[in-house]
Design an enzyme around this catalytic site. Structure first.
Site, PDB file in Angstrom:
ATOM      1  N   ASP A  13       0.712  -1.520  -0.120  1.00 17.49           N
ATOM      2  CA  ASP A  13      -0.261   0.160  -0.255  1.00 17.49           C
ATOM      3  C   ASP A  13       1.348   1.414   0.202  1.00 17.49           C
ATOM      4  OD1 ASP A  13      -2.110   2.172   0.723  1.00 17.49           O
ATOM      5  OD2 ASP A  13      -1.128   1.598   2.685  1.00 17.49           O
ATOM      6  N   ASP A  15      -0.059   4.997   1.414  1.00 13.97           N
ATOM      7  CA  ASP A  15       0.118   6.031   1.423  1.00 13.97           C
ATOM      8  C   ASP A  15      -0.399   5.370   3.248  1.00 13.97           C
ATOM      9  OD1 ASP A  15      -0.011   8.203  -0.088  1.00 13.97           O
ATOM     10  OD2 ASP A  15      -2.381   7.561   0.180  1.00 13.97           O
TER      11      ASP A  15
HETATM   12 MG   LIG Z   1      -3.053   3.089   3.564  1.00 10.05          MG
END
Ligand SMILES: [Mg+2]
Ligand SMILES: [Zn+2]
Length: 196
Positions: A13, A15
């Site tokens: 992932d 962010d």
């Molecule tokens: Mg995230």
């Protein structure tokens, strides 16, 4: 069921996992790596484990950032963290009914396909429950790295929890025996991909 395994790829992932979470950020100057991200990616690359990014960017669908701004941010991510072997990005919003926005498995499936590995050989690393659900739905191994925004129930429900990105790499590169995800991947059969 247990077996010796090393991942075909590690899918991160973006962010809150690779970089600090700045909601709907379209400004490359605000990109800041999470602690240990550079080192963790370096260890995986030296071990010849492909690394990829699987990221929801609904700010594009919401009109909060342009595709060009998103590209600039992603270019800055690669400037700071090095090149990734694949990027799988969902630019849709919650109500769009796409099959890629996490917790759907589409991004994991797409990244795995680009890297020519099975999703079942992939590890998905993220900071919230959506990442873990996408991993499970795709038949991948999920490892949660909680941050201050991770909910207690997301931690409770995670298949695996790591303290930080160094811990993730320790787990992923360890030759110790680890659990194989017991989930089946009905979509694989549904899509007729016999290799999976
Ligand atoms: Mg995230
Ligand atoms: Zn999507």
């Amino acid at each position: 069921m247990f077996e010796r395994r090393r991942p075909g790829a590690v899918l991160f992932d973006r962010d809150g996992t690779l970089i600090r979470d700045v909601p709907y950020n379209g400004d490359p100057r605000r990109v800041e790596p999470m602690p240990g991200a550079v080192e963790a990616l370096g260890r995986l690359r030296r071990a010849d484990v492909p690394v990829a990014v699987v990221t929801n960017q609904s700010g594009v669908a919401k009109g909060l950032l342009t595709p060009d701004e998103m590209d600039q941010v992603n270019a800055r991510v690669e400037e700071l963290l090095g090149p990734f072997d694949a990027w799988a990005i969902c630019v849709h919003d919650e109500g769009d009914g796409c099959t890629c926005r996490k917790p759907a498995p589409g991004l994991v499936i797409r990244a795995a396909a680009v890297l020519d590995v099975s999703p079942r050989e992939c590890v998905v690393v993220g900071d919230i429950g959506r990442d873990m659900e996408a991993a499970r739905a795709a038949g991948a191994r999920g490892i949660l790295v909680p941050t201050a925004v991770t909910l207690p129930e997301e931690i409770d429900q995670a298949p695996e929890v790591a303290g930080d990105l160094a811990d993730v790499v320790d787990r992923v590169l360890s030759d110790a025996e680890g659990p194989v995800p017991a989930v089946s991947a009905p979509w694989a059969r549904a899509m007729g991909w016999s290799r999976w």
